[in-house]
Design a protein around this motif. Structure first.
Motif, PDB file in Angstrom:
ATOM      1  N   THR A 158      63.059  83.361 -45.081  1.00 19.72           N
ATOM      2  CA  THR A 158      64.394  82.801 -44.850  1.00 19.72           C
ATOM      3  C   THR A 158      64.635  82.503 -43.371  1.00 19.72           C
ATOM      4  O   THR A 158      65.234  81.480 -43.022  1.00 19.72           O
ATOM      5  CB  THR A 158      65.454  83.773 -45.367  1.00 19.72           C
ATOM      6  OG1 THR A 158      65.177  84.076 -46.739  1.00 19.72           O
ATOM      7  CG2 THR A 158      66.844  83.175 -45.251  1.00 19.72           C
ATOM      8  N   MET A 159      64.177  83.363 -42.482  1.00 24.52           N
ATOM      9  CA  MET A 159      64.421  83.168 -41.056  1.00 24.52           C
ATOM     10  C   MET A 159      63.799  81.882 -40.535  1.00 24.52           C
ATOM     11  O   MET A 159      64.314  81.260 -39.608  1.00 24.52           O
ATOM     12  CB  MET A 159      63.901  84.371 -40.269  1.00 24.52           C
ATOM     13  CG  MET A 159      64.155  84.294 -38.775  1.00 24.52           C
ATOM     14  SD  MET A 159      63.573  85.750 -37.887  1.00 24.52           S
ATOM     15  CE  MET A 159      64.664  87.002 -38.540  1.00 24.52           C
ATOM     16  N   PHE A 160      62.692  81.449 -41.149  1.00 25.36           N
ATOM     17  CA  PHE A 160      61.984  80.247 -40.703  1.00 25.36           C
ATOM     18  C   PHE A 160      62.109  79.114 -41.720  1.00 25.36           C
ATOM     19  O   PHE A 160      61.261  78.224 -41.750  1.00 25.36           O
ATOM     20  CB  PHE A 160      60.508  80.560 -40.469  1.00 25.36           C
ATOM     21  CG  PHE A 160      60.255  81.580 -39.392  1.00 25.36           C
ATOM     22  CD1 PHE A 160      60.134  81.212 -38.075  1.00 25.36           C
ATOM     23  CD2 PHE A 160      60.176  82.931 -39.706  1.00 25.36           C
ATOM     24  CE1 PHE A 160      59.919  82.153 -37.082  1.00 25.36           C
ATOM     25  CE2 PHE A 160      59.954  83.886 -38.728  1.00 25.36           C
ATOM     26  CZ  PHE A 160      59.828  83.499 -37.409  1.00 25.36           C
ATOM     27  N   SER A 161      63.163  79.159 -42.551  1.00 24.75           N
ATOM     28  CA  SER A 161      63.301  78.144 -43.600  1.00 24.75           C
ATOM     29  C   SER A 161      63.486  76.738 -43.028  1.00 24.75           C
ATOM     30  O   SER A 161      63.141  75.758 -43.677  1.00 24.75           O
ATOM     31  CB  SER A 161      64.479  78.502 -44.505  1.00 24.75           C
ATOM     32  OG  SER A 161      65.684  78.571 -43.750  1.00 24.75           O
ATOM     33  N   ASP A 426      63.039  81.276 -27.954  1.00 25.93           N
ATOM     34  CA  ASP A 426      62.257  82.117 -28.854  1.00 25.93           C
ATOM     35  C   ASP A 426      61.323  81.225 -29.658  1.00 25.93           C
ATOM     36  O   ASP A 426      61.305  80.003 -29.500  1.00 25.93           O
ATOM     37  CB  ASP A 426      63.176  82.924 -29.794  1.00 25.93           C
ATOM     38  CG  ASP A 426      64.200  82.056 -30.499  1.00 25.93           C
ATOM     39  OD1 ASP A 426      63.827  80.954 -30.956  1.00 25.93           O
ATOM     40  OD2 ASP A 426      65.372  82.469 -30.598  1.00 25.93           O
ATOM     41  N   SER A 427      60.548  81.861 -30.521  1.00 23.35           N
ATOM     42  CA  SER A 427      59.581  81.134 -31.344  1.00 23.35           C
ATOM     43  C   SER A 427      60.132  80.784 -32.711  1.00 23.35           C
ATOM     44  O   SER A 427      59.363  80.378 -33.594  1.00 23.35           O
ATOM     45  CB  SER A 427      58.313  81.985 -31.510  1.00 23.35           C
ATOM     46  OG  SER A 427      57.779  82.339 -30.256  1.00 23.35           O
ATOM     47  N   PRO A 459      55.334  89.400 -57.074  1.00 17.28           N
ATOM     48  CA  PRO A 459      56.759  89.413 -56.696  1.00 17.28           C
ATOM     49  C   PRO A 459      56.986  90.158 -55.392  1.00 17.28           C
ATOM     50  O   PRO A 459      56.169  90.985 -54.960  1.00 17.28           O
ATOM     51  CB  PRO A 459      57.423  90.141 -57.882  1.00 17.28           C
ATOM     52  CG  PRO A 459      56.340  91.025 -58.418  1.00 17.28           C
ATOM     53  CD  PRO A 459      55.051  90.283 -58.211  1.00 17.28           C
ATOM     54  N   ASN A 460      58.111  89.831 -54.771  1.00 21.88           N
ATOM     55  CA  ASN A 460      58.545  90.512 -53.544  1.00 21.88           C
ATOM     56  C   ASN A 460      57.507  90.423 -52.434  1.00 21.88           C
ATOM     57  O   ASN A 460      57.301  91.382 -51.680  1.00 21.88           O
ATOM     58  CB  ASN A 460      58.876  91.977 -53.827  1.00 21.88           C
ATOM     59  CG  ASN A 460      59.938  92.126 -54.892  1.00 21.88           C
ATOM     60  OD1 ASN A 460      60.851  91.313 -54.983  1.00 21.88           O
ATOM     61  ND2 ASN A 460      59.811  93.157 -55.715  1.00 21.88           N
ATOM     62  N   PHE A 461      56.852  89.287 -52.348  1.00 21.28           N
ATOM     63  CA  PHE A 461      55.829  89.110 -51.311  1.00 21.28           C
ATOM     64  C   PHE A 461      55.942  87.703 -50.748  1.00 21.28           C
ATOM     65  O   PHE A 461      56.024  86.734 -51.503  1.00 21.28           O
ATOM     66  CB  PHE A 461      54.429  89.333 -51.881  1.00 21.28           C
ATOM     67  CG  PHE A 461      53.347  89.298 -50.828  1.00 21.28           C
ATOM     68  CD1 PHE A 461      53.016  90.433 -50.121  1.00 21.28           C
ATOM     69  CD2 PHE A 461      52.685  88.120 -50.538  1.00 21.28           C
ATOM     70  CE1 PHE A 461      52.040  90.401 -49.147  1.00 21.28           C
ATOM     71  CE2 PHE A 461      51.704  88.076 -49.564  1.00 21.28           C
ATOM     72  CZ  PHE A 461      51.387  89.222 -48.870  1.00 21.28           C
ATOM     73  N   GLN A 462      55.965  87.600 -49.429  1.00 22.18           N
ATOM     74  CA  GLN A 462      56.037  86.323 -48.735  1.00 22.18           C
ATOM     75  C   GLN A 462      55.049  86.342 -47.580  1.00 22.18           C
ATOM     76  O   GLN A 462      54.943  87.359 -46.872  1.00 22.18           O
ATOM     77  CB  GLN A 462      57.450  86.055 -48.204  1.00 22.18           C
ATOM     78  CG  GLN A 462      58.493  85.881 -49.294  1.00 22.18           C
ATOM     79  CD  GLN A 462      59.890  85.755 -48.732  1.00 22.18           C
ATOM     80  OE1 GLN A 462      60.186  86.297 -47.670  1.00 22.18           O
ATOM     81  NE2 GLN A 462      60.764  85.075 -49.444  1.00 22.18           N
TER      82      GLN A 462
END
Length: 501
Positions: A158-161, A426-427, A459-462
């Motif tokens: 989400t932070m880099f969407s 920032d990056s 699941p629950n892995f990005q």
């Protein structure tokens, strides 16, 4: 009174014809006790009717019947409530209704029973509703509810969407008809990292644009300065779909479009195309090739005998500097720190070893031990921001920070074509997200592609595969360019000078 009198329809009709009614509508003929009562109830006549004296007992029995009917209603309502709680309970059979004489109305003929039905219409309908409780379907007879469709989990962080765009193009399928074949090949080479590195990508792009200009023909009704820029935009869009442009590529493309816009429309097409191709060659020679040689000569003076030079990943400018220093006869040792997934440092180590240099290769997890023996750190650059920060391969900021903690000078080698007027803190805001499959799947060495698919669907892995990071200017000791050595704060000044020329 006998049942024959009630069941005979002809007798009832004959007596009905002989009735005499006065002007007030009162029947003067005296009927039997039962028929007068039933006919009065059926016709709804409200008046004084002459009846025998024993009719009072009939009225009393009617009141008792009402009380009895109310009691039956209450009992049936209670029975209906119990039936709602027990939906599988059998429906009780309706009880036979009786008239005031106590005889079953079910055995009567339609003509004789119509009067009593009218009298007991309201009571019969309410009792029937009470006798039939509402039946509820049991859970076992209901069809199973369809399973809700599960929403597919997003694998994007989400932070880099904001950095996720269209997937990288890996084939030429769907490319525009105006895209030159050389551009098609270059896009696939960039996507597969065959052409990798800021300088290599910039030079390859300019050389391909030379071929595009040579094969270009101005359509009738247009001019070269106006239409050629549109034609080049189709080539650029294809390259962007394969991989985002580097800062050096963006600067060179802007320079080329500006040059095209300054061409006189009256200039012959052949002459204009020759001038553009010659200008591209001069740009590559002056801004990239000669600039790299000037940087390498300046950086060689910083290397002394006995130095231990530490570098990260691979930079063509750093490689040229190390080879030039070795050619000058200086004795030094090189530590190459590398990282996944590209492992560009392995190619640099292989090139230095083939040239006779003493090289030590390691990954970032052992860098904290290797940095203790280094004397200088040479880093390449993807770009230099206007606020003096270094934008380079991911992991560069870690190397610079550890070197700063160990009091080791960090020197950045960067051509002015990589300078930009952008400011980055920032990056996160400015970066490139590569396909997460390039990181490698756990267990693929033993289980193959099936394990890879399972890893992707877990699941629950990005997975996040960033290409670059940002190094603060306080970690940088010096920036060496073709204009000389300067502090990071002087980057915007050099960028202004290079763009003006």
């Amino acid at each position: 009174m006998s049942s024959d009198t009630l069941s005979s329809p002809s007798a009832g009709a004959h007596k009905g014809n002989q009735e005499k009614v006065d002007n007030n509508g009162v029947d003067k003929t005296q009927k039997p006790q039962e028929s007068s009562t039933s006919s009065a109830a059926a016709n709804g006549i409200k008046g004084s009717v002459k009846q025998p004296a024993d009719e009072k007992s009939e009225k009393t029995s009617g009141a008792e019947l009402k009380k009895r009917a109310k009691a039956e209603k209450a009992a049936k309502r209670a029975q209906a409530k119990e039936g709602q709680q027990k939906p599988l309970q059998d429906v009780p059979q309706p009880r036979e209704s009786k008239d005031q004489t106590g005889k079953n109305l079910t055995n009567q003929s339609p003509q004789s029973s119509s009067a009593s039905n009218l009298q007991h219409k309201r009571r019969a309908s309410s009792s029937a509703n009470a006798q039939r409780p509402l039946q509820l379907r049991s859970a076992q007879h209901q069809p199973p509810a369809p399973a809700p469709e599960l929403k597919k989990e997003s694998k994007k962080v989400t932070m880099f969407s904001h950095l996720y765009g269209n997937p990288r193009r890996t084939t030429v399928a769907g490319a525009g008809k105006d895209v030159h074949p050389s551009v098609l090949a270059l896009g696939l080479q960039m996507s597969n990292y065959v052409v990798c590195g800021s300088n290599a990508r910039c030079v390859s792009t300019l050389l391909v644009f030379k071929r595009v200009i040579d094969a270009y023909t101005t359509p009738p009704g247009t001019s070269l300065p106006r239409h050629l820029t549109v034609h080049l935009s189709a080539q650029i869009d294809y390259l962007v779909s394969c991989r985002p442009l580097s800062v050096s590529m963006g600067n060179s493309i802007r320079w080329l479009k500006l040059l095209i816009s300054r061409i006189d429309p009256d200039t012959p097409e052949s002459k204009a195309k020759a001038e553009l191709c010659s200008a591209i060659d001069n740009f590559i020679r002056e801004r990239i090739t000669a600039a790299g040689q000037a940087i390498a000569s300046s950086a060689c003076s910083k290397i002394q005998d006995g130095d231990v030079i530490l570098t990260f990943a691979k930079s063509s400018t750093v490689e040229r500097t190390l080879l030039e220093a070795h050619r000058q006869g200086k004795s030094f040792r090189v530590i190459v720190v590398d990282s996944a997934p590209l492992h560009e440092g392995a190619n640099l180590a292989r090139s230095l070893i083939s040239s006779g240099l003493q090289v030590q290769y390691t990954l970032t997890h052992t860098f904290s031990h290797m940095v203790q023996g280094a004397t200088k750190v040479l880093l390449g650059a993807h770009a230099m921001m206007s606020n003096g920060r270094l934008y380079s391969r991911v992991g560069t900021a870690l190397v610079a920070m550890m070197a700063k903690e160990a009091d080791i000078p960090v020197i950045v080698l960067c051509e002015s074509v990589k300078f930009t007027d952008k400011v980055a803190l920032d990056s996160i805001a400015l970066n490139e997200v590569a396909p997460p499959e390039e990181l490698g799947y756990p267990g693929t060495e033993t289980h193959g592609e099936a394990s890879a698919e399972k890893w992707q669907d877990s699941p629950n892995f990005q997975a996040l595969n960033l290409m670059y990071d940002l190094t603060p200017e306080e970690y940088i000791h010096m920036v060496i360019t073709e204009y000389g050595s300067l502090p990071p704060s002087s980057v915007p000044v050099v960028h202004r000078l290079s763009t003006d020329t």
